[in-house]
Design a protein around this motif. Structure first.
Motif, PDB file in Angstrom:
ATOM      1  N   ASN A   1       0.823  -1.210   0.000  1.00 51.60           N
ATOM      2  CA  ASN A   1       0.000   0.000   0.000  1.00 51.60           C
ATOM      3  C   ASN A   1       0.856   1.258   0.000  1.00 51.60           C
ATOM      4  OD1 ASN A   1      -2.349  -1.513   0.003  1.00 51.60           O
ATOM      5  ND2 ASN A   1      -2.611  -1.432   2.221  1.00 51.60           N
ATOM      6  N   THR A   2       1.881   1.263   0.857  1.00 48.81           N
ATOM      7  CA  THR A   2       2.769   2.421   0.920  1.00 48.81           C
ATOM      8  C   THR A   2       3.531   2.584  -0.393  1.00 48.81           C
ATOM      9  OG1 THR A   2       3.060   2.118   3.296  1.00 48.81           O
ATOM     10  CG2 THR A   2       4.691   3.483   2.166  1.00 48.81           C
TER      11      THR A   2
ATOM     12  N   ARG B   1       1.161   3.906  -3.085  1.00 50.76           N
ATOM     13  CA  ARG B   1       0.797   5.300  -2.811  1.00 50.76           C
ATOM     14  C   ARG B   1       1.935   6.238  -3.190  1.00 50.76           C
ATOM     15  NH1 ARG B   1       1.374   6.100   2.957  1.00 50.76           N
ATOM     16  NH2 ARG B   1       3.487   6.571   2.257  1.00 50.76           N
ATOM     17  N   ASN B   2       3.147   5.898  -2.768  1.00 49.29           N
ATOM     18  CA  ASN B   2       4.288   6.758  -3.075  1.00 49.29           C
ATOM     19  C   ASN B   2       4.586   6.787  -4.566  1.00 49.29           C
ATOM     20  OD1 ASN B   2       4.546   7.364  -0.406  1.00 49.29           O
ATOM     21  ND2 ASN B   2       6.399   6.182  -0.052  1.00 49.29           N
TER      22      ASN B   2
ATOM     23  N   GLN C   1       2.375   6.745  -6.886  1.00 47.10           N
ATOM     24  CA  GLN C   1       1.448   7.735  -7.430  1.00 47.10           C
ATOM     25  C   GLN C   1       1.880   9.162  -7.103  1.00 47.10           C
ATOM     26  OE1 GLN C   1      -1.273   7.278  -9.506  1.00 47.10           O
ATOM     27  NE2 GLN C   1      -0.368   5.224  -9.651  1.00 47.10           N
TER      28      GLN C   1
ATOM     29  N   GLU D   1       4.142   9.494   3.365  1.00 50.42           N
ATOM     30  CA  GLU D   1       3.790  10.477   2.343  1.00 50.42           C
ATOM     31  C   GLU D   1       4.139  11.895   2.800  1.00 50.42           C
ATOM     32  OE1 GLU D   1      -0.057  11.996  -0.319  1.00 50.42           O
ATOM     33  OE2 GLU D   1      -0.245  10.288   1.039  1.00 50.42           O
TER      34      GLU D   1
END
Length: 225
Positions: free
Chosen positions: A91-92, A95-96, A98, A126
């Motif tokens: 997930n991390t 997200r990063n 993106q 983030e």
């Protein structure tokens, strides 16, 4: 495989490894690493620092190994295991990915290049990612794609390392005491004692306030003006 002290350290960090099914997870995972060329020194590091990966179900572990190989990592180097750990934090990582691409204009190639250089830079929070990128792009004037070539700068502490060291370099540059083409990423990578010796102690007779600049106890303009 591991010395006694390392076993104790592993137990303290993640005792689940001693409760895992070694026949269906740990042993097959280690065997796979050996098959793809991971040296024993890196496997030992995996136990000490990435224990949670060792006890993954073999199917999940194999998937991580396959992804890392497909991305071009050298399985003989510790960086490949760091990449596996980053991908495990899915997930991390996503997200990063993106954030780097949508907010800072990186291409897919930029992202993969940065990931290969410093997997750790892809799993910072983030908030930290945005603060560090804002510093380099908006305060230091670096094009964001340049940071992809020096991705490790995104993993350093902004307050404890990046800002103090860049402040010292700014003072030295304003006085003409260092070359303006000096590589800031390389300077950030120096150990604390090495940085102090090369960029603070060396010039303190010429700029008595330099240590205070480094410790952020003086206004930078009072020194550069």
């Amino acid at each position: 495989m591991l010395p006694h002290k390392s076993v104790v350290a592993v137990l303290r960090r993640n005792s689940r490894i001693f409760m895992a099914n070694h026949c269906t997870s740990v042993l097959p995972n280690i065997r796979l690493l050996r098959e793809v060329g991971v040296p024993q020194s890196c496997i030992s590091m995996l136990f000490r620092h990435f224990t949670r990966l060792v006890i993954l179900k073999h199917e999940s572990f194999s998937q991580l190994v396959g992804e890392v190989k497909e991305m071009g990592f050298n399985m003989k180097k510790l960086t490949s295991l760091k990449a596996m750990n980053a991908l495990w934090c899915r997930n991390t990582f996503n997200r990063n990915r993106q954030v780097y691409m949508m907010r800072w204009g990186w291409s897919e190639d930029d992202f993969l290049s940065a990931f290969r250089k410093c997997p750790r830079s892809m799993v910072v929070s983030e908030k930290k990612l945005m603060q560090v990128m804002d510093f380099w792009v908006n305060k230091m004037g670096w094009p964001s794609v340049i940071i992809a070539k020096y991705a490790i700068v995104c993993s350093y502490s902004l307050q404890k390392r990046i800002i103090p060291r860049c402040s010292v370099l700014k003072v030295l540059l304003s006085k003409g005491l260092i070359n303006e083409n000096l590589s800031k990423p390389c300077v950030l990578a120096y150990a604390e004692e090495q940085f102090l010796e090369m960029f603070v102690t060396k010039f303190v007779n010429q700029i008595p306030q330099l240590l205070s600049v480094y410790q952020e106890n003086v206004d930078l303009q009072d020194v550069t003006s």
